[in-house]
Scaffold this active site. Structure first.
Site, short mmCIF file in Angstrom:
data_model
loop_
_atom_site.label_atom_id
_atom_site.label_comp_id
_atom_site.label_asym_id
_atom_site.label_seq_id
_atom_site.Cartn_x
_atom_site.Cartn_y
_atom_site.Cartn_z
CD GLU A 1 -17.95 -2.09 -32.00
OE1 GLU A 1 -17.61 -2.44 -30.85
OE2 GLU A 1 -19.10 -1.70 -32.29
CG MET A 2 -13.50 -6.91 -31.28
SD MET A 2 -14.19 -7.63 -29.77
CE MET A 2 -13.00 -8.92 -29.44
#
Lengths: 109, 337
Positions: free
Chosen positions: B138-139
């Site tokens: 994800e991030m």
């Protein structure tokens, strides 16, 4: 005592040291209804049992965790019941695995 | 409905108290409608009480791409307010441009939640908020590196110090600020709410029939209960993918392929549907629940073939459409640099 109950009791490991399927006279009954336990908190003395009765219209799955190990009553359909013996002092968080808003705390002395 | 909350401070939901009531519900109707009345206050936990400045800081962090490793993704990249805080695709794209395994859930109405993520692996919203920031797909941001990055932004240092005196920029405080902002994200009053309050003209006759089917023959309310239409629970609803969901966190047989019940507020704006984003329309969702599910040992006992008629299906969809609110547009925050 149903065979299902015996099966659940025998599968509970550390917390269920049943010598026989006969419940202690001072066992406490907790109802599961409206996706809530009938009590939010409960105080017990060591060795007492709690019978969790599903008085709801949906299935539940009561469990607690003792010293990192899960103690699982398994799937309880409506009108079914299962028991956990609390043999050791401590504070236990009891929850429904299906409906996590259903939770209570049991303190054993 | 009486909301019992344990919180240090509550925030009145202004949008909820607006709206008109042009008529009174019948006594019989109100018994059913009362189960769906909206709460009046947002609950905040004692260990992370509300303040306006904390929510403002949380909003800044929510929309700041510097929280991602490549400084290109924000929380809002997936939780996009333009799509009712989802992203209008089956599964989102993370770092480095990799397709994620599950559909983005909305962040609306999480203040009332219990266990977070589709599989409930986060105990609190504070814990949840830090999850996607660090998740590799994800991030993908290292938290220690993020703290260094934010501590080099004087504006952030001052903001954190104002909100968390003596503590400043810490990982826990990032989670607390974002969680506080997220708790303020509440779907506004929908036509359905005006009907619940007694305005019989607020929703169509088809929607009223759909509400009846929802609560009876279709059994939707067994899990999609209350004003936000969720029990916050975990159920195997018979989607055919291999994802074991909650079972990966808690290995109970009843939890195989079980995923958190999503709320249904603003559901029209949140397509596609299900944890894998595999159903494109509400009509497909209704067909799934009617007879389209996979039968297996872990399937929820609430899942039964329904035998809905075509008109009952369309009424259900009309009811679901009445749950959409005209939420105010969300403005982007100014970020310190």
């Amino acid at each position: 005592m149903s065979s299902k109950y015996l099966h659940a009791a025998l599968g509970l490991g550390l917390m269920t040291a049943f010598a026989s399927p006969v419940l202690a006279q001072d066992a406490v009954r907790i109802s599961q209804k409206g996706k809530q336990f009938s009590e939010k908190q409960l105080s017990l003395t060591s060795g007492q049992s709690v019978v969790f009765v599903n008085d709801d219209s949906v299935a539940h799955n009561v469990y607690t965790i003792v010293k990192g190990k899960k103690q699982d009553l398994g799937l309880q359909k409506p009108s079914e019941e299962g028991s956990i013996a609390f043999d050791s002092a401590g504070t236990y968080r009891v929850r429904c695995a299906i409906h996590p808003k259903m939770k209570m705390v049991i303190k054993v002395e | 409905m009486k909301i019992i909350v344990s919180h240090a401070k509550t925030l009145v939901i202004a949008a909820m108290v607006a709206g008109t009531t042009t008529g009174l519900a019948t006594a019989q109707d109100s018994l059913t409608r009362a189960d769906y009345e909206r709460p009046t206050d947002i609950p905040f936990p004692e260990e992370n009480s509300y303040s306006e400045a904390k929510a403002e800081l949380g909003k800044m962090l929510f929309f700041d791409p510097r929280l991602s490793r490549e400084n290109n993704l924000t929380c809002a990249s997936c939780h996009n307010p333009s799509f009712a805080w989802e992203d209008a695709q089956p599964t989102s794209v993370g770092t480095p441009m990799s397709r994620l395994g599950r559909h983005t859930p909305t962040v609306l109405n999480l203040a009332w939640g219990e266990l977070y993520f589709w599989d409930g692996r986060a105990e609190s919203l504070e814990e949840q908020a830090l999850g996607p920031i660090q998740a590799g797909g994800e991030m993908a941001q290292d938290l220690d590196e993020l703290l260094v990055e934010l501590r080099n932004v004087p504006g952030y240092v001052q903001f954190f110090e104002n909100v968390f005196p003596g503590e400043g920029v810490t990982a826990d405080n990032i989670g607390k600020a974002i969680a506080t902002y997220e708790r303020t994200l509440v779907s506004a009053e929908a036509p359905f709410d005006r009907w619940v309050k007694g305005d019989d003209n607020a929703i169509s006759e088809a929607a009223k029939r759909g509400f009846e089917v929802f609560n009876t023959k279709a059994r939707c309310a067994s899990c999609h209960e209350g004003w936000n239409f969720t029990d916050w629970g975990f159920h195997d609803i018979g989607l055919g993918d291999a994802d074991e969901g909650r079972y990966e966190v808690l290995e109970f047989d009843a939890l195989k392929h079980a995923f958190k019940t999503p709320g249904l507020r603003n559901i029209v704006e949140r397509a596609p549907y299900m944890h894998d984003g595999s159903l494109k329309t509400l009509e497909e969702v209704v067909d799934h629940y009617d007879s389209g599910f996979v039968k297996r040992p872990s399937l929820s006992s609430e899942m039964q073939e329904l035998g809905l008629t075509a008109s009952e299906k369309s009424d259900l969809v009309a009811f679901l459409q009445s749950l959409s609110s005209d939420d105010p547009a969300v403005s982007l925050p100014k970020l310190p640099n």
